[in-house]
Design a protein around this motif. Sequence first.
Motif, short mmCIF file in Angstrom:
data_model
loop_
_atom_site.label_atom_id
_atom_site.label_comp_id
_atom_site.label_asym_id
_atom_site.label_seq_id
_atom_site.Cartn_x
_atom_site.Cartn_y
_atom_site.Cartn_z
N TYR C 148 21.71 36.74 22.78
CA TYR C 148 22.51 37.93 22.47
C TYR C 148 22.81 37.98 20.97
O TYR C 148 22.65 37.01 20.24
CB TYR C 148 23.81 37.92 23.27
CG TYR C 148 24.75 36.79 22.90
CD1 TYR C 148 24.59 35.52 23.45
CD2 TYR C 148 25.82 37.00 22.03
CE1 TYR C 148 25.44 34.49 23.12
CE2 TYR C 148 26.67 35.97 21.69
CZ TYR C 148 26.49 34.71 22.24
OH TYR C 148 27.34 33.68 21.90
N SER C 150 25.17 37.72 18.34
CA SER C 150 26.51 37.16 18.17
C SER C 150 27.34 38.02 17.20
O SER C 150 28.57 38.07 17.29
CB SER C 150 26.42 35.71 17.67
OG SER C 150 25.46 35.60 16.65
N ALA C 153 28.73 40.73 19.27
CA ALA C 153 29.77 40.18 20.16
C ALA C 153 31.07 40.03 19.40
O ALA C 153 32.14 40.33 19.91
CB ALA C 153 29.30 38.83 20.71
N GLU C 154 30.95 39.55 18.15
CA GLU C 154 32.17 39.35 17.36
C GLU C 154 32.82 40.69 17.06
O GLU C 154 34.03 40.85 17.18
CB GLU C 154 31.80 38.63 16.07
CG GLU C 154 32.96 37.95 15.39
CD GLU C 154 32.50 37.25 14.14
OE1 GLU C 154 31.58 36.41 14.25
OE2 GLU C 154 33.05 37.55 13.05
N ILE C 158 33.42 40.63 22.36
CA ILE C 158 32.85 40.34 23.67
C ILE C 158 32.91 38.83 23.90
O ILE C 158 32.46 38.06 23.06
CB ILE C 158 31.38 40.80 23.74
CG1 ILE C 158 31.31 42.27 23.37
CG2 ILE C 158 30.79 40.51 25.08
CD1 ILE C 158 30.61 43.13 24.33
N LYS C 159 33.44 38.45 25.06
CA LYS C 159 33.59 37.02 25.34
C LYS C 159 32.50 36.57 26.31
O LYS C 159 32.06 37.35 27.16
CB LYS C 159 34.97 36.72 25.92
CG LYS C 159 36.09 36.92 24.94
CD LYS C 159 37.09 35.77 24.99
CE LYS C 159 37.96 35.80 26.24
NZ LYS C 159 39.11 36.70 26.11
N ASN C 170 31.44 43.21 30.46
CA ASN C 170 30.92 43.24 29.10
C ASN C 170 29.92 44.38 28.93
O ASN C 170 29.93 45.10 27.92
CB ASN C 170 30.24 41.91 28.74
CG ASN C 170 31.24 40.80 28.52
OD1 ASN C 170 32.44 41.05 28.36
ND2 ASN C 170 30.76 39.57 28.51
N PHE C 262 22.07 44.65 23.33
CA PHE C 262 22.87 43.47 23.05
C PHE C 262 22.16 42.16 23.38
O PHE C 262 22.22 41.20 22.62
CB PHE C 262 24.18 43.56 23.86
CG PHE C 262 25.11 42.40 23.69
CD1 PHE C 262 25.43 41.58 24.76
CD2 PHE C 262 25.69 42.14 22.46
CE1 PHE C 262 26.31 40.51 24.62
CE2 PHE C 262 26.57 41.06 22.30
CZ PHE C 262 26.88 40.26 23.39
#
Lengths: 282, 292, 419
Positions: C148, C150, C153-154, C158-159, C170, C262
């Motif tokens: 993915y 990252s 995500a940051e 997104i966890k 998500n 993603f």
Amino acid sequence: MSTRLRKRQLLNGKTLILLGLIGFSLVWLLPFATVALTALRSEGDMYANGVFSIPKVIRWDNLTKAWGVGDFPTYFKNSLLLILLKVPLGILVAALAAYPLAKMSFRGNSALFIFFLVGLAVPIQVTLLPLVGMMRDLGLSGSVYALIPPYIAFGLPLQILVLRGFFKLIPGEILEAARIDGASEFTIFRRIMLPLSVPALAALFILDSLSTWNEFLMALVLTSAKAARTVPLGLLAFQGEHNTQYTLLMAGVAISILPVLIIFVFLQRYFVTGLTAGAVKG
Amino acid sequence: MRKTVKSARHIPYLFMAPALAIYSVFLVYPMFDSLYLSFFEWDGLSAKKTFVGLNNYIEFFFDDQTARKATINTFVWTLGSLVIPSSLGLILALALNRGGKVSVVLRTIFYSPAVLPLVGVGLIWGWMYNPNFGVINVILKSVGLGDLAIGWLSNFNTAFAATFVTYTWAHVGFPMILYLAGLQSINQDYYDAARVDGANAWQSFRNVTMPGLTETHVIVLSLAVIHGLKVFDLVYAMTYGGPGRETQVLGTWMYFQGFQYYHAGYGAAIAWVIAAFILVLAIPYIRRMSSN
Amino acid sequence: MKISIAPLALAAALCAAPAIAQEKITLRFANTFDAAFQELWKPVITQFEKLNPMIQVKIESTAGSGAAIYPDVLRTSMVTGAPPDVFFMWGGTIAAPFMKSGQARVLDDEYTKFGWDGRFAAPIKARSTTAGKTYGVPYRAMGMAFWYRSDIAEKLKIKLPNTVAELEQNCATLKTAGIYCASTGGKFGWHTGRLTEYFIETTCGPDRHDKLNALAESWDQPCVVAGFQRLRTWIDKGWLVPDFLAVAPNDSRIPVYQGRAFMIFEGGWLEGALKASDQNVQNYSFFVPPNDSANRRYSGFGEQWMIATNTKHPSQAAAFINFITDPAVQSQFKPGTFPLSASIGAKVDCAVTPMECKWKEVISSNMGSYLPTDQYFDKELIGSFYEIQDGIVAGKVTPVAAAKLFQERVVTWKSKQKS
């Protein structure tokens, strides 16, 4: 007054057709443009800006890099060798066979023609295994020369079909005249049949060079040694198991199409109108 | 003085000897070897082959659903191949049958797809058809036809036709070349005579060109049928027989069975079914049209 | 009279040769290395030849993606009696025909002789073993999971998910942000197949998933339907990049590279691919997705070296394999020459290849793994599976009908095996 109008209409008609063709041809070229664009950019540029965009930086070094990948020069040399050796040889063998089929009556003419035609029905895949065994027994296993006999054999049906068709167009009177003058059949073949079939020969040279240059499956299976491989196999080396560097691959493709393009352009002149005009008047 | 009849009788066979030899050894023999193979169940790898008689053929005609789809697809493809690239090739040949640099350039352009290696064609056209960034959809969206911007190769209904478009692009040059050669071989005198008789362009075309191209027609059309029935490379590269099995043709199904599924005998049987179709459909046509 | 030195020197050399006249032999080494990888391996070959002057190694590489072309070349060479001595092979059902037909040599003796049992973890070695006999030596141990972005995500906070529900949550978040959750390429079937089999892992659980793959249970059951339904849902909710059935797996990475999608289900090799594609590896990481059970598993498979049964040089072939699988030897060469090595103790430079380090942790942990379905089923059966998968994606067959249909295909396939 009417002729002037007619001429103008004719001119407009021809121009329209020409313009239409040119437009059509630009669309036709789009895939090539894509090859060129992709070959001249970096991977990052391609992914960031999209496949169909203009590169920000032109990377001519891709071409030299692709040439240096694996043994590209060797593959190139092998493919060229095949074209220069096999194509003329194959067409000659076909022409030799097409002449009697077109112009002589003898027992088995029909049957032998059909016999050759039947080869068109054979998908190449099924002959692979027996051919590999045969090449091994002949000691040619893995060598690029192993490709020549099967390539010739598979080219014969089409070439005989075409050449027989064109040979038939040559009037029998010319041949009779030559025979009466004492010419041997081989002389007739060399001095009359071949020269008068130049457009057909040129067409076959182009078609055969191309299928030889791009032939993949048989080359894959019959040439295991790296030193014997041809260009289509060389292009495989750009495609990794988990990743393909598209830019280098397209650079390899661009390099690989140059020789055949050159052959085609060079042989264009044999399609000029009027070359065979006057065939009868001689 | 004519040569003696005796030596003249051998001449045809002498001329044909090299072709006959190479052809019989390197094409005919492997062909019959594979016919023999088609009566066996063999994985293409072990030393052991199991004789199964006509089972492979029975399975092809009665049990194999995909074989049925592949057969229909192949015939549709062949029909398309007979009509579309051939007519386009003829039109282009007629238009470009003249001297001059423009004609040379245009001829080169229309023939050039044939020089691209298959990996190039498959990749580029795959990109062109890509639903997101492909140039085809981008253009459709920009002229307001966004609804048509689908996944051409992913869609069960359009994948076959989309692949055929690529095929036409790649294969118009072949008939074009043959028709150019054919047009070159029509004696100019016939055109002169027609003009003297007051014929216009269309009459000239109908009464001089088309008959003069008879031999070429036979060649172009029969080859279109034969290549159509054998088609493999392009379908394999563009769709791999997918989506699902929707674009399977006999050529690809033969490859899948014989090489990927390790059913070498069955693959050989499919190859012979293809060969049989060709032998039954194309060869008699050639023979009939070509004998004087 | 001039005495010519040359014949004397030659005689001296011959006398110095061992009593048993040893001829220089050529060891044919078939693999799928692309051009770049062949370059990396040149020093390895040179070193081996230096240590074994009587052996010359000839590499025969057939690149091209996937298990498509290489097996054809391999098979042809075997059938015509001229197999390579050492050859690369994937695992599972791709290797099965070679083992079953007797073309791959049984290596139990070599394992004893070279002590290979200590070189590989037991589950890794098990992948090269069939019916109690071992046919291959592990080369690489591969793991696959969701890679993915990252950085995205940051940005979107997104966890990493611990349950499938969290994973799907998500996806919903990403959808609102206008980003596709995942990208996949359906051409050939196997790339999308990884998603499908992951979904089945989540709905059927690890044990039942294994049984299904072994065809010990019927595929026509509710959990399978639920798994197929999950695939359908991901498409209907717009979580997958649409119209993907004809997209090649390599091309399916493009949306992820461009930040429009993603994640993507890929293997440890993606790190190298990212670098070769000029992408910033810092923006990527991976996680092994949850399967809603205590036994979270990663998708993994192995690659191995095999020796041809009909080789004329079995001992030299084994010596070569011993050389290239020796972790001490592997550490001598540039990083990237032996990526994802299956040998215990092979060094990984975490600064240069951080993701490989992370994968090593996963693989050496006691996390279980499941083979991709296309290494459980033979090509014919997996072909049917992908055909039905495509039908589900295109909406031509419902998940319920798909499960039933596939079970029918399983039954047909099984009956054909008996004959």
